[in-house]
Scaffold this motif. Structure first.
Motif, PDB file in Angstrom:
ATOM      1  N   ALA A  95       0.829  -1.209   0.000  1.00  0.00           N
ATOM      2  CA  ALA A  95       0.000   0.000   0.000  1.00  0.00           C
ATOM      3  C   ALA A  95       0.860   1.253   0.000  1.00  0.00           C
ATOM      4  O   ALA A  95       0.531   2.257  -0.640  1.00  0.00           O
ATOM      5  CB  ALA A  95      -0.931   0.002   1.205  1.00  0.00           C
ATOM      6  N   GLN A  98     -11.505   0.809  -5.205  1.00  0.00           N
ATOM      7  CA  GLN A  98     -11.096   0.471  -3.847  1.00  0.00           C
ATOM      8  C   GLN A  98      -9.579   0.564  -3.692  1.00  0.00           C
ATOM      9  O   GLN A  98      -9.074   0.983  -2.643  1.00  0.00           O
ATOM     10  CB  GLN A  98     -11.581  -0.940  -3.485  1.00  0.00           C
ATOM     11  CG  GLN A  98     -13.077  -1.065  -3.253  1.00  0.00           C
ATOM     12  CD  GLN A  98     -13.883  -0.993  -4.545  1.00  0.00           C
ATOM     13  OE1 GLN A  98     -13.361  -1.179  -5.637  1.00  0.00           O
ATOM     14  NE2 GLN A  98     -15.177  -0.752  -4.417  1.00  0.00           N
ATOM     15  N   ALA A  99      -8.850   0.183  -4.746  1.00  0.00           N
ATOM     16  CA  ALA A  99      -7.392   0.284  -4.712  1.00  0.00           C
ATOM     17  C   ALA A  99      -6.948   1.740  -4.606  1.00  0.00           C
ATOM     18  O   ALA A  99      -5.970   2.051  -3.909  1.00  0.00           O
ATOM     19  CB  ALA A  99      -6.794  -0.370  -5.956  1.00  0.00           C
ATOM     20  N   ILE A 124      -7.283   2.775  -1.062  1.00  0.00           N
ATOM     21  CA  ILE A 124      -6.233   2.177  -0.235  1.00  0.00           C
ATOM     22  C   ILE A 124      -4.947   2.975  -0.358  1.00  0.00           C
ATOM     23  O   ILE A 124      -4.283   3.274   0.640  1.00  0.00           O
ATOM     24  CB  ILE A 124      -6.001   0.704  -0.637  1.00  0.00           C
ATOM     25  CG1 ILE A 124      -7.217  -0.150  -0.266  1.00  0.00           C
ATOM     26  CG2 ILE A 124      -4.755   0.153   0.052  1.00  0.00           C
ATOM     27  CD1 ILE A 124      -7.147  -1.568  -0.772  1.00  0.00           C
ATOM     28  N   ASN A 151      -5.106   6.256   1.376  1.00  0.00           N
ATOM     29  CA  ASN A 151      -5.088   6.087   2.835  1.00  0.00           C
ATOM     30  C   ASN A 151      -4.004   5.086   3.239  1.00  0.00           C
ATOM     31  O   ASN A 151      -4.177   4.310   4.178  1.00  0.00           O
ATOM     32  CB  ASN A 151      -6.453   5.601   3.325  1.00  0.00           C
ATOM     33  CG  ASN A 151      -7.549   6.618   3.115  1.00  0.00           C
ATOM     34  OD1 ASN A 151      -7.785   7.487   3.947  1.00  0.00           O
ATOM     35  ND2 ASN A 151      -8.233   6.525   1.978  1.00  0.00           N
ATOM     36  N   ALA A 152      -2.881   5.133   2.515  1.00  0.00           N
ATOM     37  CA  ALA A 152      -1.805   4.161   2.736  1.00  0.00           C
ATOM     38  C   ALA A 152      -1.257   4.226   4.155  1.00  0.00           C
ATOM     39  O   ALA A 152      -0.883   3.194   4.729  1.00  0.00           O
ATOM     40  CB  ALA A 152      -0.674   4.394   1.731  1.00  0.00           C
ATOM     41  N   PHE A 174      -3.787   2.323   6.326  1.00  0.00           N
ATOM     42  CA  PHE A 174      -3.822   0.916   5.934  1.00  0.00           C
ATOM     43  C   PHE A 174      -2.546   0.203   6.358  1.00  0.00           C
ATOM     44  O   PHE A 174      -2.587  -0.912   6.895  1.00  0.00           O
ATOM     45  CB  PHE A 174      -4.017   0.817   4.422  1.00  0.00           C
ATOM     46  CG  PHE A 174      -4.283  -0.578   3.933  1.00  0.00           C
ATOM     47  CD1 PHE A 174      -5.556  -1.121   3.999  1.00  0.00           C
ATOM     48  CD2 PHE A 174      -3.257  -1.340   3.405  1.00  0.00           C
ATOM     49  CE1 PHE A 174      -5.806  -2.407   3.549  1.00  0.00           C
ATOM     50  CE2 PHE A 174      -3.491  -2.627   2.951  1.00  0.00           C
ATOM     51  CZ  PHE A 174      -4.772  -3.163   3.020  1.00  0.00           C
ATOM     52  N   CYS A 189      -2.100  -2.912   9.053  1.00  0.00           N
ATOM     53  CA  CYS A 189      -1.521  -4.198   8.620  1.00  0.00           C
ATOM     54  C   CYS A 189      -0.197  -4.492   9.308  1.00  0.00           C
ATOM     55  O   CYS A 189       0.010  -5.593   9.831  1.00  0.00           O
ATOM     56  CB  CYS A 189      -1.331  -4.198   7.108  1.00  0.00           C
ATOM     57  SG  CYS A 189      -2.864  -4.208   6.160  1.00  0.00           S
ATOM     58  N   ILE A 241      -2.172  -4.613  -4.425  1.00  0.00           N
ATOM     59  CA  ILE A 241      -3.239  -3.725  -3.956  1.00  0.00           C
ATOM     60  C   ILE A 241      -4.487  -3.873  -4.806  1.00  0.00           C
ATOM     61  O   ILE A 241      -5.612  -3.738  -4.308  1.00  0.00           O
ATOM     62  CB  ILE A 241      -2.743  -2.267  -3.934  1.00  0.00           C
ATOM     63  CG1 ILE A 241      -1.610  -2.129  -2.919  1.00  0.00           C
ATOM     64  CG2 ILE A 241      -3.878  -1.312  -3.576  1.00  0.00           C
ATOM     65  CD1 ILE A 241      -1.982  -2.570  -1.508  1.00  0.00           C
ATOM     66  N   VAL A 271      -6.259  -6.788  -3.373  1.00  0.00           N
ATOM     67  CA  VAL A 271      -6.902  -6.376  -2.122  1.00  0.00           C
ATOM     68  C   VAL A 271      -8.141  -5.542  -2.429  1.00  0.00           C
ATOM     69  O   VAL A 271      -9.186  -5.688  -1.784  1.00  0.00           O
ATOM     70  CB  VAL A 271      -5.920  -5.577  -1.241  1.00  0.00           C
ATOM     71  CG1 VAL A 271      -6.613  -5.116   0.043  1.00  0.00           C
ATOM     72  CG2 VAL A 271      -4.699  -6.422  -0.899  1.00  0.00           C
ATOM     73  N   GLY A 272      -8.021  -4.664  -3.431  1.00  0.00           N
ATOM     74  CA  GLY A 272      -9.168  -3.857  -3.842  1.00  0.00           C
ATOM     75  C   GLY A 272     -10.321  -4.718  -4.331  1.00  0.00           C
ATOM     76  O   GLY A 272     -11.489  -4.435  -4.043  1.00  0.00           O
ATOM     77  N   LEU A 289     -14.466   0.000   3.033  1.00  0.00           N
ATOM     78  CA  LEU A 289     -13.208   0.127   3.749  1.00  0.00           C
ATOM     79  C   LEU A 289     -12.968   1.543   4.232  1.00  0.00           C
ATOM     80  O   LEU A 289     -12.766   1.792   5.413  1.00  0.00           O
ATOM     81  CB  LEU A 289     -12.044  -0.322   2.847  1.00  0.00           C
ATOM     82  CG  LEU A 289     -10.639  -0.163   3.414  1.00  0.00           C
ATOM     83  CD1 LEU A 289     -10.485  -0.998   4.676  1.00  0.00           C
ATOM     84  CD2 LEU A 289      -9.596  -0.555   2.379  1.00  0.00           C
TER      85      LEU A 289
END
Length: 209
Positions: free
Chosen positions: A62, A83-84, A87, A90-91, A94, A98, A166, A169-170, A184
């Motif tokens: 991310a 969504q990616a 992410i 908002n790295a 996120f 994680c 990512i 994940v998205g 998210l």
């Protein structure tokens, strides 16, 4: 206090609460290892280490991913692209969740689970004295070595494949939104447009003389 600091403090408070309850829950679950065979505990420790490595990869990806490629994907309606983008934007949050929350909990939990497994192994054998201490030291060192080396490999993989990771994940969070209506990150996923001159003038267009 400006809005940026208020947002940071709210996030820190949320992370505190989430970490407290997650850590308490997972540490309580290690008590169940006392009722299981030692080989079950070994599998649990391996699973915990892998979870920590997996989330470490996502957190670093991310931070390393670039936002630009996802805009082209979003225009082509690729699932998970929007969504990616969120992410990547908002790295910081996120990656904090994680790497710090899940990563630190996994590290503490793997150590506690390893101690339980070693105790189960010793109880099931006739080992005593220095050999008992040696097994405990070797088991702890082995888990630490697996964790650090696994994260080293994961970091290299995350940096080289950040955008692809990512996006996957998205896609997962896209399914969460579609199936369970869980989003998210709240907020607008479009960039704010710049306004010329700092202000927008609304009114009739002046006619030339």
């Amino acid at each position: 206090m400006n809005s940026a600091w208020r947002d940071t403090l709210r996030w820190a408070a949320l992370i505190f609460v989430v970490t407290f309850f997650l850590s308490g829950f997972f540490n309580t679950s290690t008590i169940l290892l006392d009722l299981a065979d030692w080989w079950v505990g070994v599998l649990v420790v391996i699973a915990i280490v892998l979870v920590g490595i997996f989330f470490d990869i996502m957190g670093l990806a991310a931070a390393a991913a670039r936002e630009t490629p996802y805009h082209a994907m979003a225009s082509e309606r690729v699932h998970g692209a929007k969504q990616a983008i969120l992410i990547v934007r908002n790295a910081e949050k996120f990656s904090n969740f994680c790497n710090d929350v899940i990563g630190d909990i996994s590290g503490v939990l793997s150590g506690a689970a390893t101690a339980v497994v070693v105790a189960r192994i010793i109880e099931s054998t006739d080992i005593s004295g220095l050999f008992r201490q040696a097994i405990a030291i070797l088991a702890t060192a082995l888990v630490a070595a697996l964790t650090v080396s696994g994260k080293a490999l994961g970091k290299a993989y995350a940096i080289r494949n950040a955008n692809w990771i990512i996006l996957q994940v998205g896609k997962f969070f896209y399914l969460m939104e579609q199936k369970f209506h869980i989003r998210l990150f709240a907020g607008n996923d479009k960039k704010k447009s710049r306004k010329r001159g700092g202000k927008r003038v609304v009114g009739k267009r002046q006619q030339p003389r």
